[in-house]
Design a protein around this motif. Structure first.
Motif, mmCIF file in Angstrom:
data_model
loop_
_atom_site.group_PDB
_atom_site.id
_atom_site.type_symbol
_atom_site.label_atom_id
_atom_site.label_comp_id
_atom_site.label_asym_id
_atom_site.label_seq_id
_atom_site.Cartn_x
_atom_site.Cartn_y
_atom_site.Cartn_z
ATOM 1 N N ALA A 263 1.088 -0.900 -0.088
ATOM 2 C CA ALA A 263 0.014 0.189 0.375
ATOM 3 C C ALA A 263 1.049 0.773 -0.140
ATOM 4 C CB ALA A 263 -0.785 0.094 1.332
ATOM 5 N N ALA A 264 2.089 1.650 0.873
ATOM 6 C CA ALA A 264 3.014 2.499 0.935
ATOM 7 C C ALA A 264 3.552 2.468 -0.475
ATOM 8 C CB ALA A 264 4.065 2.011 1.619
ATOM 9 N N ALA B 174 12.506 -0.079 -1.199
ATOM 10 C CA ALA B 174 12.049 0.202 0.163
ATOM 11 C C ALA B 174 11.346 -0.953 1.194
ATOM 12 C CB ALA B 174 12.464 1.517 0.467
ATOM 13 N N ALA B 175 10.505 -1.323 0.122
ATOM 14 C CA ALA B 175 10.001 -1.705 0.776
ATOM 15 C C ALA B 175 10.499 -3.710 0.554
ATOM 16 C CB ALA B 175 8.517 -1.827 0.409
ATOM 17 N N ALA B 176 11.527 -3.564 -0.322
ATOM 18 C CA ALA B 176 11.988 -4.836 -0.154
ATOM 19 C C ALA B 176 12.275 -6.187 0.827
ATOM 20 C CB ALA B 176 12.793 -4.945 -1.856
ATOM 21 N N SER C 163 2.070 -5.402 -10.542
ATOM 22 C CA SER C 163 2.271 -4.650 -11.231
ATOM 23 C C SER C 163 1.674 -2.987 -10.650
ATOM 24 C CB SER C 163 2.156 -5.450 -12.936
ATOM 25 O OG SER C 163 1.948 -4.378 -13.621
ATOM 26 N N ALA C 164 0.101 -3.509 -10.146
ATOM 27 C CA ALA C 164 -1.031 -2.469 -10.721
ATOM 28 C C ALA C 164 0.178 -1.598 -9.220
ATOM 29 C CB ALA C 164 -2.240 -2.781 -9.721
ATOM 30 N N VAL C 165 0.946 -1.853 -8.474
ATOM 31 C CA VAL C 165 1.145 -1.059 -6.863
ATOM 32 C C VAL C 165 2.104 -0.644 -7.367
ATOM 33 C CG1 VAL C 165 0.129 -2.389 -5.129
ATOM 34 C CG2 VAL C 165 2.318 -3.398 -5.991
ATOM 35 N N GLY C 166 3.350 -1.121 -8.324
ATOM 36 C CA GLY C 166 4.305 -0.653 -8.868
ATOM 37 C C GLY C 166 5.799 -1.269 -8.679
#
Length: 285
Positions: free
Chosen positions: A16-17, A27-29, A169-172
């Motif tokens: 979501a972020a 950064a979320a990885a 894909s939708a969240v990038g």
């Protein structure tokens, strides 16, 4: 049930972020990699009948194939077969064995032999082991498809992968980034657990390890650092393993022949760049 929330809520929050552009995908990885590895431990619990009494509910909790290359049904079947302790580490009978027969070793080329020696070190197992397992999974699933085996489970697996790819894909989050910075390190973390999990010993009871101080990795592995106890009592839920071990450590270590490490730090100090043993199983040398 709280463990399922602990696994999935950070994944949802991280995605979501990224979607809201509050953080770049890379950064979320690290959070995603930890939680994807944690989900693998949760799936292990599901295979052994937890965390609820209802099989259908447990299967829902096991969730989608976030590790991508591990169809849940194949993992379930192979892991339950792995719990036949008389076969532990045997390369012909234990699907989770990293050993080979002398005949297989003779047929291996120079590159494969070098890879197997390298993957018998902890560093090699963590870095190269995920790629090795991914390649094996692709070959296994391809053979099943060509032979017309497991078509329904594989179809379900691929449909879930398509849904996962669409969400990313939708969240990038690029697919290559998810594979390289989430799936690869998550699999590597799980291979820390399995690296010294079993040894070839004439007595099946002495083949499974105890790593007494799991630390943060003990939480990641849901107490499967106490692996000898898990093989003694595979139906025992993860949150009882530490208590049962604490109350009966002397007997457990006596039965497993004293096969133990103080911690994963001590394990790494011994085997980070040194092979545990020869890739050929002693029974077949």
């Amino acid at each position: 049930m709280w463990i399922a929330l602990a696994v999935y809520l950070p994944i949802v929050g991280s995605l979501a972020a990224v979607w809201l552009q509050a953080a770049p995908w890379w950064a979320a990885a690290p959070v995603l990699a930890w939680c994807v590895a944690w989900q693998a431990s949760l799936q292990h619990e599901v295979i052994h009948g937890h965390p609820t009494p209802w099989r259908w509910m447990n299967r829902l909790i096991a969730g989608p194939p976030l590790l991508v290359f591990v169809p849940f049904d194949r993992y379930r079947d192979s892991h339950l077969a792995h719990h036949t302790d008389a076969r532990l580490t045997d390369p012909l009978d234990d699907s989770e064995s990293w050993y080979v027969t002398a005949e297989r070793w003779r047929r291996a080329g120079r590159v494969e032999r070098s890879l197997r020696w390298t993957m018998n070190t902890l560093a090699g197992r963590v870095v190269l082991g995920p790629l090795w397992l991914m390649a094996q999974a692709v070959v296994t699933d391809s053979r099943d498809l060509v032979a017309g085996r497991r078509l329904f489970p594989l179809a379900g697996h691929f449909m879930q992968l398509l849904a996962l790819a669409w969400i990313l894909s939708a969240v990038g989050v690029p697919l290559w980034g998810y594979l390289a910075l989430v799936v690869w390190p998550a699999t590597g973390m799980m291979l820390i657990r399995s690296f010294a999990e079993h040894r070839p010993d004439p007595s099946p009871a002495c083949r499974s390890v105890i790593v007494e101080n799991g630390g943060a990795l003990g939480w990641l592995f849901l107490s499967n650092n106490l692996h000898a106890l898990h093989h003694e009592r595979p139906g025992l839920p993860w949150y009882l393993l530490r208590r049962v071990y604490r109350d009966g450590a002397d007997g457990i270590l006596s039965r497993n022949g004293g096969y133990r490490f103080d911690s994963y730090v001590k394990l790494a100090a011994t085997y980070l760049f040194s092979p545990r043993d020869h890739p050929i199983h002693p029974l077949y040398r």
